[in-house]
Scaffold this motif. Structure first.
Motif, short mmCIF file in Angstrom:
data_model
loop_
_atom_site.label_atom_id
_atom_site.label_comp_id
_atom_site.label_asym_id
_atom_site.label_seq_id
_atom_site.Cartn_x
_atom_site.Cartn_y
_atom_site.Cartn_z
N ARG A 44 0.96 -1.00 0.19
CA ARG A 44 0.07 -0.02 0.09
C ARG A 44 0.82 1.33 0.18
O ARG A 44 0.26 2.39 0.06
CB ARG A 44 -1.07 0.15 1.17
CG ARG A 44 -1.95 -1.18 1.24
CD ARG A 44 -2.74 -1.01 0.07
NE ARG A 44 -3.69 -2.03 0.08
CZ ARG A 44 -4.78 -2.23 0.74
NH1 ARG A 44 -5.08 -1.37 1.43
NH2 ARG A 44 -5.46 -3.39 0.51
N LEU A 45 2.11 1.19 -0.17
CA LEU A 45 3.24 2.20 -0.29
C LEU A 45 3.27 2.06 -1.67
O LEU A 45 3.93 1.68 -2.27
CB LEU A 45 4.33 2.29 0.49
CG LEU A 45 5.25 3.31 0.80
CD1 LEU A 45 4.45 4.37 1.64
CD2 LEU A 45 6.58 3.23 1.51
N ARG A 46 2.69 3.27 -2.55
CA ARG A 46 2.82 3.31 -4.00
C ARG A 46 3.49 4.22 -4.38
O ARG A 46 3.47 5.43 -4.06
CB ARG A 46 1.35 3.22 -4.52
CG ARG A 46 0.40 2.13 -4.32
CD ARG A 46 -1.05 2.44 -4.84
NE ARG A 46 -1.61 3.51 -4.28
CZ ARG A 46 -2.57 3.14 -3.05
NH1 ARG A 46 -2.64 1.73 -2.34
NH2 ARG A 46 -2.79 4.28 -2.50
N PHE A 47 4.48 4.15 -5.59
CA PHE A 47 5.07 5.03 -6.45
C PHE A 47 4.57 4.82 -7.76
O PHE A 47 4.64 3.84 -8.50
CB PHE A 47 6.61 4.69 -6.48
CG PHE A 47 6.99 5.24 -5.21
CD1 PHE A 47 7.76 6.42 -4.93
CD2 PHE A 47 7.18 4.35 -3.94
CE1 PHE A 47 8.16 6.92 -3.62
CE2 PHE A 47 7.72 4.63 -2.72
CZ PHE A 47 8.30 5.83 -2.58
N VAL A 89 -0.59 5.05 0.94
CA VAL A 89 -0.02 6.44 0.58
C VAL A 89 0.55 6.27 -0.79
O VAL A 89 1.31 5.40 -0.97
CB VAL A 89 1.30 6.69 1.81
CG1 VAL A 89 1.51 8.21 1.18
CG2 VAL A 89 0.96 6.54 3.18
N THR A 90 0.38 7.18 -1.56
CA THR A 90 0.74 7.50 -2.85
C THR A 90 1.99 8.57 -2.94
O THR A 90 1.78 9.78 -2.53
CB THR A 90 -0.37 7.80 -3.97
OG1 THR A 90 -1.38 6.64 -3.59
CG2 THR A 90 0.17 7.53 -5.32
N PHE A 91 2.81 8.07 -3.82
CA PHE A 91 4.11 8.97 -3.89
C PHE A 91 4.25 9.23 -5.36
O PHE A 91 4.37 8.27 -5.98
CB PHE A 91 5.57 8.54 -3.45
CG PHE A 91 5.61 8.63 -1.88
CD1 PHE A 91 6.14 9.34 -1.10
CD2 PHE A 91 4.98 7.48 -1.09
CE1 PHE A 91 6.20 9.24 0.28
CE2 PHE A 91 5.18 7.45 0.15
CZ PHE A 91 5.61 8.34 1.01
N GLY A 99 -10.82 10.77 4.86
CA GLY A 99 -11.26 9.49 3.85
C GLY A 99 -10.77 9.61 2.61
O GLY A 99 -10.91 8.72 1.88
N ARG A 100 -9.61 10.28 2.53
CA ARG A 100 -8.91 10.36 1.27
C ARG A 100 -7.51 9.79 1.40
O ARG A 100 -6.79 10.05 2.54
CB ARG A 100 -8.74 11.66 0.67
CG ARG A 100 -8.12 11.73 -0.64
CD ARG A 100 -7.68 13.24 -1.11
NE ARG A 100 -7.58 13.39 -2.52
CZ ARG A 100 -6.40 13.26 -3.18
NH1 ARG A 100 -5.44 13.12 -2.26
NH2 ARG A 100 -6.28 13.43 -4.46
N PRO A 101 -6.70 8.77 0.68
CA PRO A 101 -5.45 8.28 1.08
C PRO A 101 -4.58 9.59 0.87
O PRO A 101 -4.69 10.35 -0.19
CB PRO A 101 -5.34 7.44 -0.22
CG PRO A 101 -6.63 6.94 -0.73
CD PRO A 101 -7.52 8.22 -0.42
#
Length: 361
Positions: A14-17, A235-237, A254-256
Protein backbone atom coordinates in the motif's frame (compact mmCIF):
# COMPACT_ATOMS: atom_id res chain seq x y z
CA UNK A 1 6.58 21.24 13.32
CA UNK A 2 5.69 18.23 11.22
CA UNK A 3 2.95 16.42 9.38
CA UNK A 4 2.58 12.88 10.69
CA UNK A 5 0.99 10.19 8.48
CA UNK A 6 -0.12 7.20 10.55
CA UNK A 7 0.68 3.96 8.71
CA UNK A 8 0.05 1.55 11.58
CA UNK A 9 -0.70 -1.88 10.13
CA UNK A 10 -0.27 -0.70 6.54
CA UNK A 11 0.33 -3.69 4.22
CA UNK A 12 3.65 -3.41 2.31
CA UNK A 13 1.92 -3.11 -1.06
CA UNK A 14 0.00 0.00 0.00
CA UNK A 15 3.03 2.29 -0.29
CA UNK A 16 2.74 3.19 -3.97
CA UNK A 17 5.07 5.03 -6.36
CA UNK A 18 3.49 6.09 -9.65
CA UNK A 19 3.62 8.91 -12.19
CA UNK A 20 0.55 11.09 -12.69
CA UNK A 21 -0.04 13.16 -15.84
CA UNK A 22 -2.62 15.34 -14.06
CA UNK A 23 -0.36 16.01 -11.07
CA UNK A 24 2.52 16.94 -13.40
CA UNK A 25 0.28 19.23 -15.45
CA UNK A 26 -0.75 20.89 -12.19
CA UNK A 27 2.93 21.35 -11.29
CA UNK A 28 3.50 22.99 -14.68
CA UNK A 29 0.52 25.29 -14.15
CA UNK A 30 1.98 26.30 -10.80
CA UNK A 31 5.26 27.18 -12.53
CA UNK A 32 3.36 29.34 -15.01
CA UNK A 33 1.52 31.09 -12.15
CA UNK A 34 4.58 31.50 -9.89
CA UNK A 35 7.73 31.45 -12.06
CA UNK A 36 9.73 33.10 -9.24
CA UNK A 37 9.53 29.79 -7.37
CA UNK A 38 11.27 28.06 -10.27
CA UNK A 39 14.06 30.18 -11.78
CA UNK A 40 15.47 27.14 -13.58
CA UNK A 41 12.21 26.96 -15.56
CA UNK A 42 11.84 30.67 -16.28
CA UNK A 43 12.74 30.32 -19.96
CA UNK A 44 10.26 27.47 -20.38
CA UNK A 45 7.50 29.50 -18.71
CA UNK A 46 8.25 32.53 -20.89
CA UNK A 47 8.09 30.41 -24.04
CA UNK A 48 4.79 28.80 -23.02
CA UNK A 49 3.13 32.14 -22.23
CA UNK A 50 4.45 33.64 -25.49
CA UNK A 51 2.94 30.92 -27.67
CA UNK A 52 -0.23 30.22 -25.71
CA UNK A 53 -3.59 31.09 -27.33
CA UNK A 54 -4.97 34.26 -25.66
CA UNK A 55 -8.22 32.60 -24.59
CA UNK A 56 -6.37 29.74 -22.88
CA UNK A 57 -4.12 32.26 -21.11
CA UNK A 58 -7.22 34.07 -19.82
CA UNK A 59 -8.76 30.84 -18.56
CA UNK A 60 -5.57 29.84 -16.74
CA UNK A 61 -5.31 33.19 -14.98
CA UNK A 62 -8.96 32.95 -13.98
CA UNK A 63 -8.63 29.48 -12.44
CA UNK A 64 -5.09 29.78 -11.07
CA UNK A 65 -6.26 29.64 -7.44
CA UNK A 66 -6.53 25.87 -7.99
CA UNK A 67 -2.75 25.53 -8.28
CA UNK A 68 -1.04 28.81 -7.41
CA UNK A 69 -0.68 28.90 -3.60
CA UNK A 70 -1.41 25.23 -3.10
CA UNK A 71 -2.93 22.39 -5.11
CA UNK A 72 -6.60 21.52 -5.16
CA UNK A 73 -6.73 17.99 -3.75
CA UNK A 74 -8.43 16.54 -6.82
CA UNK A 75 -5.59 17.70 -9.10
CA UNK A 76 -3.11 15.36 -7.39
CA UNK A 77 -4.72 11.91 -7.75
CA UNK A 78 -4.40 9.25 -5.08
CA UNK A 79 -4.85 6.65 -7.82
CA UNK A 80 -2.74 7.83 -10.78
CA UNK A 81 -3.63 6.64 -14.27
CA UNK A 82 -1.47 6.29 -17.35
CA UNK A 83 -3.15 9.07 -19.32
CA UNK A 84 -4.42 12.56 -18.62
CA UNK A 85 -7.78 11.67 -20.13
CA UNK A 86 -8.28 8.78 -17.73
CA UNK A 87 -7.46 10.99 -14.75
CA UNK A 88 -9.83 13.69 -15.96
CA UNK A 89 -12.53 11.03 -16.29
CA UNK A 90 -11.94 10.11 -12.63
CA UNK A 91 -12.19 13.80 -11.74
CA UNK A 92 -15.60 13.98 -13.43
CA UNK A 93 -16.87 11.28 -11.07
CA UNK A 94 -16.38 13.45 -7.96
CA UNK A 95 -19.70 14.80 -6.64
CA UNK A 96 -20.32 18.55 -6.84
CA UNK A 97 -20.21 19.20 -3.09
CA UNK A 98 -16.80 17.56 -2.71
CA UNK A 99 -15.44 19.27 -5.82
CA UNK A 100 -16.64 22.76 -4.84
CA UNK A 101 -15.60 22.52 -1.19
CA UNK A 102 -12.15 21.30 -2.22
CA UNK A 103 -11.73 23.99 -4.86
CA UNK A 104 -12.79 26.76 -2.51
CA UNK A 105 -10.55 25.49 0.26
CA UNK A 106 -7.67 26.17 -2.12
CA UNK A 107 -9.22 29.51 -3.08
CA UNK A 108 -9.11 30.59 0.53
CA UNK A 109 -5.44 29.75 0.84
CA UNK A 110 -6.18 28.27 4.24
CA UNK A 111 -3.63 25.48 4.47
CA UNK A 112 -6.23 22.76 3.99
CA UNK A 113 -8.55 23.68 6.84
CA UNK A 114 -11.51 22.15 5.07
CA UNK A 115 -15.04 23.48 5.17
CA UNK A 116 -17.13 21.62 7.74
CA UNK A 117 -20.27 19.93 6.47
CA UNK A 118 -22.50 21.10 4.91
CA UNK A 119 -20.49 22.49 2.00
CA UNK A 120 -20.70 26.03 0.57
CA UNK A 121 -23.14 24.66 -2.00
CA UNK A 122 -25.63 23.76 0.71
CA UNK A 123 -24.93 26.22 3.54
CA UNK A 124 -25.31 30.00 3.23
CA UNK A 125 -22.83 30.78 6.02
CA UNK A 126 -20.16 28.60 4.40
CA UNK A 127 -20.95 30.19 1.04
CA UNK A 128 -20.58 33.71 2.43
CA UNK A 129 -17.29 32.81 4.10
CA UNK A 130 -15.93 31.31 0.88
CA UNK A 131 -16.90 34.38 -1.15
CA UNK A 132 -15.43 36.79 1.40
CA UNK A 133 -12.10 35.02 1.26
CA UNK A 134 -12.21 34.69 -2.53
CA UNK A 135 -12.84 38.43 -2.75
CA UNK A 136 -9.62 39.07 -0.85
CA UNK A 137 -7.77 37.15 -3.57
CA UNK A 138 -8.96 39.56 -6.24
CA UNK A 139 -11.92 40.35 -8.48
CA UNK A 140 -11.09 37.60 -11.00
CA UNK A 141 -10.99 34.92 -8.31
CA UNK A 142 -14.15 36.24 -6.66
CA UNK A 143 -16.06 36.10 -9.93
CA UNK A 144 -14.82 32.57 -10.60
CA UNK A 145 -15.86 31.41 -7.12
CA UNK A 146 -19.31 32.93 -7.60
CA UNK A 147 -19.76 31.07 -10.89
CA UNK A 148 -18.54 27.84 -9.35
CA UNK A 149 -21.11 28.14 -6.55
CA UNK A 150 -23.90 29.17 -8.92
CA UNK A 151 -23.33 26.62 -11.70
CA UNK A 152 -20.77 23.98 -10.68
CA UNK A 153 -21.58 21.74 -13.65
CA UNK A 154 -20.71 24.39 -16.22
CA UNK A 155 -17.58 25.54 -14.42
CA UNK A 156 -16.33 21.98 -13.95
CA UNK A 157 -16.79 21.33 -17.66
CA UNK A 158 -14.86 24.52 -18.45
CA UNK A 159 -11.99 23.53 -16.18
CA UNK A 160 -11.77 20.16 -17.92
CA UNK A 161 -11.72 21.84 -21.34
CA UNK A 162 -9.00 24.20 -20.13
CA UNK A 163 -6.83 21.31 -18.93
CA UNK A 164 -7.39 19.47 -22.22
CA UNK A 165 -6.33 22.58 -24.15
CA UNK A 166 -3.16 22.71 -22.05
CA UNK A 167 -2.32 19.22 -23.29
CA UNK A 168 -2.17 20.31 -26.91
CA UNK A 169 -0.65 23.73 -26.14
CA UNK A 170 2.35 22.56 -24.09
CA UNK A 171 1.77 19.58 -21.79
CA UNK A 172 1.99 16.70 -24.28
CA UNK A 173 5.40 17.86 -25.51
CA UNK A 174 6.75 18.43 -22.00
CA UNK A 175 5.34 15.13 -20.68
CA UNK A 176 7.08 13.19 -23.46
CA UNK A 177 10.37 14.96 -22.73
CA UNK A 178 10.37 14.01 -19.02
CA UNK A 179 9.06 10.46 -19.41
CA UNK A 180 12.51 8.86 -19.08
CA UNK A 181 13.39 10.94 -16.00
CA UNK A 182 10.19 9.98 -14.19
CA UNK A 183 10.43 6.31 -15.22
CA UNK A 184 14.01 6.16 -13.93
CA UNK A 185 13.01 7.68 -10.61
CA UNK A 186 10.10 5.26 -10.19
CA UNK A 187 12.33 2.30 -11.02
CA UNK A 188 14.86 3.39 -8.39
CA UNK A 189 12.20 3.97 -5.72
CA UNK A 190 10.45 0.65 -6.29
CA UNK A 191 13.78 -1.17 -6.28
CA UNK A 192 14.72 0.48 -2.98
CA UNK A 193 11.35 -0.42 -1.50
CA UNK A 194 11.73 -4.07 -2.52
CA UNK A 195 15.35 -4.46 -1.46
CA UNK A 196 15.76 -2.12 1.51
CA UNK A 197 12.30 -1.31 2.85
CA UNK A 198 10.31 1.80 3.71
CA UNK A 199 12.94 3.71 5.71
CA UNK A 200 15.57 3.77 2.95
CA UNK A 201 12.93 4.56 0.31
CA UNK A 202 11.54 7.53 2.23
CA UNK A 203 15.06 8.86 2.67
CA UNK A 204 15.51 8.85 -1.10
CA UNK A 205 12.30 10.85 -1.60
CA UNK A 206 13.49 13.84 0.45
CA UNK A 207 15.53 14.60 3.54
CA UNK A 208 12.27 16.05 4.91
CA UNK A 209 10.50 12.66 4.77
CA UNK A 210 11.42 10.09 7.42
CA UNK A 211 10.05 7.01 9.12
CA UNK A 212 9.24 7.38 12.81
CA UNK A 213 11.44 5.27 15.14
CA UNK A 214 8.51 2.96 15.92
CA UNK A 215 7.85 2.47 12.19
CA UNK A 216 4.19 3.43 12.56
CA UNK A 217 4.29 6.91 11.01
CA UNK A 218 5.74 8.78 8.07
CA UNK A 219 6.96 12.19 9.26
CA UNK A 220 7.10 15.12 6.84
CA UNK A 221 8.91 18.26 7.99
CA UNK A 222 6.69 21.03 6.59
CA UNK A 223 6.61 23.75 9.27
CA UNK A 224 3.10 22.75 10.29
CA UNK A 225 1.67 20.56 13.01
CA UNK A 226 -0.88 18.13 11.64
CA UNK A 227 -1.75 14.47 11.49
CA UNK A 228 -3.51 12.21 9.03
CA UNK A 229 -3.91 8.50 8.58
CA UNK A 230 -3.30 6.05 5.77
CA UNK A 231 -4.44 2.82 7.42
CA UNK A 232 -5.69 0.39 4.74
CA UNK A 233 -5.93 3.09 2.04
CA UNK A 234 -2.18 3.41 1.61
CA UNK A 235 0.06 6.33 0.67
CA UNK A 236 0.83 7.39 -2.91
CA UNK A 237 4.15 9.01 -3.90
CA UNK A 238 4.27 10.87 -7.23
CA UNK A 239 7.59 12.09 -8.71
CA UNK A 240 7.62 15.45 -10.46
CA UNK A 241 10.11 17.07 -12.81
CA UNK A 242 8.39 20.47 -12.85
CA UNK A 243 7.46 20.50 -9.17
CA UNK A 244 10.91 21.02 -7.68
CA UNK A 245 11.63 22.39 -5.12
CA UNK A 246 8.14 21.81 -3.72
CA UNK A 247 7.18 18.80 -1.63
CA UNK A 248 3.38 18.71 -1.91
CA UNK A 249 1.38 16.64 0.57
CA UNK A 250 -2.34 16.19 -0.02
CA UNK A 251 -4.45 14.84 2.82
CA UNK A 252 -8.14 15.06 3.66
CA UNK A 253 -10.56 12.97 5.74
CA UNK A 254 -11.37 9.72 3.97
CA UNK A 255 -8.76 10.26 1.25
CA UNK A 256 -5.46 8.38 0.90
CA UNK A 257 -2.52 10.74 1.54
CA UNK A 258 -0.51 11.72 -1.54
CA UNK A 259 3.05 13.08 -1.65
CA UNK A 260 4.32 14.76 -4.83
CA UNK A 261 8.09 15.07 -4.60
CA UNK A 262 10.91 16.41 -6.81
CA UNK A 263 12.29 13.66 -9.02
CA UNK A 264 15.80 15.11 -8.72
CA UNK A 265 17.51 17.23 -6.06
CA UNK A 266 17.15 20.98 -6.07
CA UNK A 267 20.37 22.93 -6.62
CA UNK A 268 21.58 24.85 -3.54
CA UNK A 269 21.37 28.62 -3.51
CA UNK A 270 24.13 31.18 -2.95
CA UNK A 271 25.36 32.00 0.59
CA UNK A 272 23.62 34.83 2.43
CA UNK A 273 25.19 38.29 2.84
CA UNK A 274 26.69 38.66 6.31
CA UNK A 275 25.26 42.15 6.89
CA UNK A 276 21.68 40.82 6.82
CA UNK A 277 22.16 37.79 9.05
CA UNK A 278 21.21 39.24 12.46
CA UNK A 279 18.05 41.05 11.39
CA UNK A 280 16.70 38.15 9.35
CA UNK A 281 17.49 35.46 11.89
CA UNK A 282 15.68 37.53 14.52
CA UNK A 283 12.68 37.78 12.19
CA UNK A 284 12.65 34.01 11.76
CA UNK A 285 13.04 33.24 15.46
CA UNK A 286 9.30 32.83 16.00
CA UNK A 287 7.19 29.81 14.96
CA UNK A 288 4.20 31.96 13.94
CA UNK A 289 6.33 33.98 11.53
CA UNK A 290 7.67 30.75 10.03
CA UNK A 291 4.12 29.59 9.44
CA UNK A 292 3.19 32.89 7.83
CA UNK A 293 6.23 32.68 5.56
CA UNK A 294 5.29 29.15 4.53
CA UNK A 295 1.89 30.38 3.37
CA UNK A 296 3.35 33.46 1.66
CA UNK A 297 5.92 31.29 -0.12
CA UNK A 298 3.03 29.90 -2.16
CA UNK A 299 1.70 33.23 -3.37
CA UNK A 300 0.40 36.66 -2.32
CA UNK A 301 -1.99 36.78 0.64
CA UNK A 302 -3.79 39.51 2.54
CA UNK A 303 -3.75 40.08 6.30
CA UNK A 304 -7.28 38.67 6.62
CA UNK A 305 -6.39 35.53 4.64
CA UNK A 306 -3.38 34.88 6.86
CA UNK A 307 -5.43 35.47 9.99
CA UNK A 308 -8.03 32.96 8.78
CA UNK A 309 -5.42 30.42 7.70
CA UNK A 310 -3.60 30.34 11.03
CA UNK A 311 -6.50 31.28 13.34
CA UNK A 312 -4.93 34.53 14.48
CA UNK A 313 -6.37 38.01 14.89
CA UNK A 314 -5.59 40.59 12.18
CA UNK A 315 -3.60 42.74 14.67
CA UNK A 316 -1.45 39.71 15.57
CA UNK A 317 -0.76 39.07 11.90
CA UNK A 318 0.06 42.75 11.33
CA UNK A 319 2.69 42.72 14.08
CA UNK A 320 4.42 39.66 12.66
CA UNK A 321 4.27 40.99 9.11
CA UNK A 322 5.89 44.24 10.29
CA UNK A 323 8.87 42.29 11.67
CA UNK A 324 9.23 40.32 8.45
CA UNK A 325 9.00 43.46 6.33
CA UNK A 326 11.67 45.23 8.39
CA UNK A 327 13.93 42.27 7.67
CA UNK A 328 13.30 42.70 3.95
CA UNK A 329 11.68 39.28 3.58
CA UNK A 330 8.34 40.50 2.24
CA UNK A 331 7.03 42.82 -0.44
CA UNK A 332 3.61 44.48 -0.33
CA UNK A 333 1.32 45.50 -3.17
CA UNK A 334 -2.03 47.26 -2.82
CA UNK A 335 -5.01 46.17 -4.94
CA UNK A 336 -8.02 48.34 -4.15
CA UNK A 337 -8.64 48.18 -0.43
CA UNK A 338 -6.49 45.06 0.02
CA UNK A 339 -2.74 44.84 0.57
CA UNK A 340 -1.19 41.60 -0.72
CA UNK A 341 2.02 40.39 0.92
CA UNK A 342 4.52 38.22 -0.96
CA UNK A 343 7.65 36.39 0.15
CA UNK A 344 10.86 37.69 -1.41
CA UNK A 345 12.37 34.39 -2.57
CA UNK A 346 15.71 35.96 -3.43
CA UNK A 347 16.28 37.25 0.09
CA UNK A 348 15.10 34.01 1.69
CA UNK A 349 17.54 32.11 -0.53
CA UNK A 350 20.44 34.10 0.94
CA UNK A 351 19.64 32.49 4.30
CA UNK A 352 20.30 29.06 2.85
CA UNK A 353 18.79 26.58 0.44
CA UNK A 354 17.58 24.36 3.29
CA UNK A 355 15.40 27.14 4.70
CA UNK A 356 13.96 27.95 1.28
CA UNK A 357 13.31 24.28 0.61
CA UNK A 358 11.55 23.93 3.99
CA UNK A 359 9.25 26.89 3.28
CA UNK A 360 8.41 25.58 -0.19
CA UNK A 361 7.52 22.08 0.94
Amino acid sequence: MTLRIDITGLPPGRLRFAASPLAELTAMLHVLAEPAHHPQLADWADDVWATMPPELARQLREAQFLWRSSRADFLVPARPRRTLTAELDDLDRIDDETYVATALTTTCGNNRIHFPAPSPLADQAARASALDLAQARGALQEAFAERLLTDPTAVRAQIRRTLEQCASAFFDTAWTAIATELATDLRQKNDLLTRHGIKATLGSVSSAVTLAPDGNSIIVDQLQDNTTTAHDQGVTFIPSAYGRPHLVVIHAPGRPPVVQYPATPHNPSQPMPQETVALRLEALAHPVRLRLLRTLARGPHTNSELAHAWRLTPPEVSRHLAVLRRAGLLTARRQGRYVHYTLDHTHIATLGSDLLAALMR
